[in-house]
Design a protein around this motif. Structure first.
Motif, PDB file in Angstrom:
ATOM      1  N   GLY A   1      78.144  84.841  -5.753  1.00 25.06           N
ATOM      2  CA  GLY A   1      78.483  83.341  -5.852  1.00 25.06           C
ATOM      3  C   GLY A   1      77.116  82.415  -6.239  1.00 25.06           C
TER       4      GLY A   1
ATOM      5  N   GLU B   1      85.969  78.958  -1.989  1.00 25.19           N
ATOM      6  CA  GLU B   1      85.715  78.678  -3.449  1.00 25.19           C
ATOM      7  C   GLU B   1      84.378  79.421  -4.056  1.00 25.19           C
ATOM      8  OE1 GLU B   1      84.231  76.505  -6.658  1.00 25.19           O
ATOM      9  OE2 GLU B   1      83.001  76.376  -4.753  1.00 25.19           O
ATOM     10  N   VAL B   2      83.381  79.227  -3.092  1.00 29.52           N
ATOM     11  CA  VAL B   2      81.922  79.996  -3.780  1.00 29.52           C
ATOM     12  C   VAL B   2      81.957  81.349  -3.698  1.00 29.52           C
ATOM     13  CG1 VAL B   2      79.510  80.176  -3.028  1.00 29.52           C
ATOM     14  CG2 VAL B   2      80.775  77.882  -2.899  1.00 29.52           C
TER      15      VAL B   2
ATOM     16  N   ARG C   1      84.558  81.662  -7.435  1.00 31.26           N
ATOM     17  CA  ARG C   1      83.296  81.659  -8.314  1.00 31.26           C
ATOM     18  C   ARG C   1      82.511  83.070  -8.405  1.00 31.26           C
ATOM     19  NH1 ARG C   1      78.663  77.570  -6.580  1.00 31.26           N
ATOM     20  NH2 ARG C   1      80.741  76.305  -6.664  1.00 31.26           N
TER      21      ARG C   1
ATOM     22  N   ARG D   1      84.758  85.284 -10.644  1.00 36.29           N
ATOM     23  CA  ARG D   1      84.436  84.769 -12.086  1.00 36.29           C
ATOM     24  C   ARG D   1      83.268  85.248 -12.733  1.00 36.29           C
ATOM     25  NH1 ARG D   1      81.792  81.719 -16.247  1.00 36.29           N
ATOM     26  NH2 ARG D   1      83.578  81.215 -17.761  1.00 36.29           N
ATOM     27  N   ASN D   2      82.122  85.068 -11.888  1.00 32.97           N
ATOM     28  CA  ASN D   2      80.846  85.608 -12.197  1.00 32.97           C
ATOM     29  C   ASN D   2      80.667  87.044 -12.458  1.00 32.97           C
ATOM     30  OD1 ASN D   2      79.715  82.986 -11.776  1.00 32.97           O
ATOM     31  ND2 ASN D   2      78.936  83.245  -9.961  1.00 32.97           N
TER      32      ASN D   2
ATOM     33  N   TRP E   1      91.867  85.160 -12.825  1.00 33.41           N
ATOM     34  CA  TRP E   1      90.780  85.228 -13.700  1.00 33.41           C
ATOM     35  C   TRP E   1      90.784  86.830 -14.309  1.00 33.41           C
ATOM     36  CZ3 TRP E   1      88.176  81.333 -15.073  1.00 33.41           C
ATOM     37  CH2 TRP E   1      88.006  80.363 -14.309  1.00 33.41           C
TER      38      TRP E   1
END
Length: 296
Positions: free
Chosen positions: A55, A92-93, A97, A100-101, A165
């Motif tokens: 994250g 969220e992190v 995120r 997605r990373n 995602w």
């Protein structure tokens, strides 16, 4: 085939490494602890760990470098906040995120397969609405991969976002993505249908045989995913469409996207595993109905 395992030191990660047919490059936000919370020795305590926080703001660059340096073919992505009670700020992190990373790095590094640890909590409101009756043999609710998502928490919604995602990167980057809506995986000492109930007894929340205890057992008989079945489900996803040398043989143009429920062979569960049986040959060996009493 080289497989990168994110979130390697958690409950699901250790289940995978202990029972999988594959060897893994282990990645986590920190090195492995010496033991689990219950005092059981941690199986990764002497293994090398690639330390990356998925994250983090630099995670895409860090992950891409690892994937390229290790010549990674596939990623099993387990990293994230696993708590159903997690705050939005955390998921969220760590979950949205972070997922997605990982997918973005896989796209840049030309990794062709990602197995994503989603959760049964993506459809958790079905349970909230129908419990506790659906834990019994007379309830006929069946939740398949085609049912509308019904998250029961910020955590469940974050896993639904992760699935979105995955579909995006399947269609945009051609990555074959497998989203596993995992049920209840527990640490080695609790790897049985009575695990949650016995822990509740230890915490003083119920007594063996009372209503709360029996309900906890009934639920686990439906949602339990044994550690060896968990690894087998991941393995079948990694095997899918590969030849004997590990290379892809039948990748769907534009990338494949699949959703499978992750439970053992639990006869009264509302989660459908027939698609995983038919599509990738998942054949669980454990059953939530197999034990009549907790192990001594």
């Amino acid at each position: 085939m080289t497989v990168l395992l994110t979130g390697a030191h958690g409950t699901v990660g250790t289940a995978v490494t202990a029972n999988s047919e594959y060897d893994y490059v282990l990645l986590d936000r920190e090195s492995a602890p010496n033991e689990f919370g219950d005092g059981t020795p941690h199986p990764h305590r002497d293994r090398a760990t690639v330390v990356v926080d998925v994250g983090d703001g630099s995670a895409v660059e860090d992950l891409t470098r690892v994937m390229r340096d290790r010549d990674v073919d596939a990623v099993v992505h387990l990293a994230g906040d696993p708590s159903v009670a997690a705050t939005y700020e955390s998921v969220e992190v760590n979950n949205v995120r972070g997922t997605r990373n990982v997918l973005e790095a896989a796209s840049i590094a030309d990794v062709d397969t990602v197995v994503f640890a989603s959760s049964n909590h993506v459809v958790g409101m079905y349970e909230t609405e129908h419990a506790p009756e659906l834990y019994g043999p007379d309830d006929d609710l069946v939740v398949t991969h085609e049912c509308p998502i019904r998250p029961d928490s910020d955590y469940g919604a974050s896993k639904a976002a992760g699935e979105a995602w995955c579909r995006l990167y399947a269609e945009r980057a051609g990555i074959d993505c497998y989203a596993l809506r995992i049920g209840s995986v527990r640490e080695p000492g609790d790897d049985h249908p009575f695990g949650d109930a016995e822990r509740a007894v230890e915490r003083g929340e119920c007594e063996r045989g009372d209503d709360a205890y029996e309900e906890a057992v009934a639920r686990m008989r439906c949602t339990w995913l044994s550690r060896r079945d968990c690894a087998a489900l991941v393995d079948r996803c990694l095997d899918d469409g590969r030849g004997a040398n590990g290379e892809r043989t039948d990748t769907v143009a534009g990338g494949a996207f699949e959703i499978f429920y992750g439970i053992s062979d639990n006869p009264h569960s509302w989660f459908d595993i027939e698609r995983a049986r038919e599509r990738i040959g998942y054949d669980p060996v454990d059953s939530g109905a197999a034990m009549a009493s907790p192990p001594e």
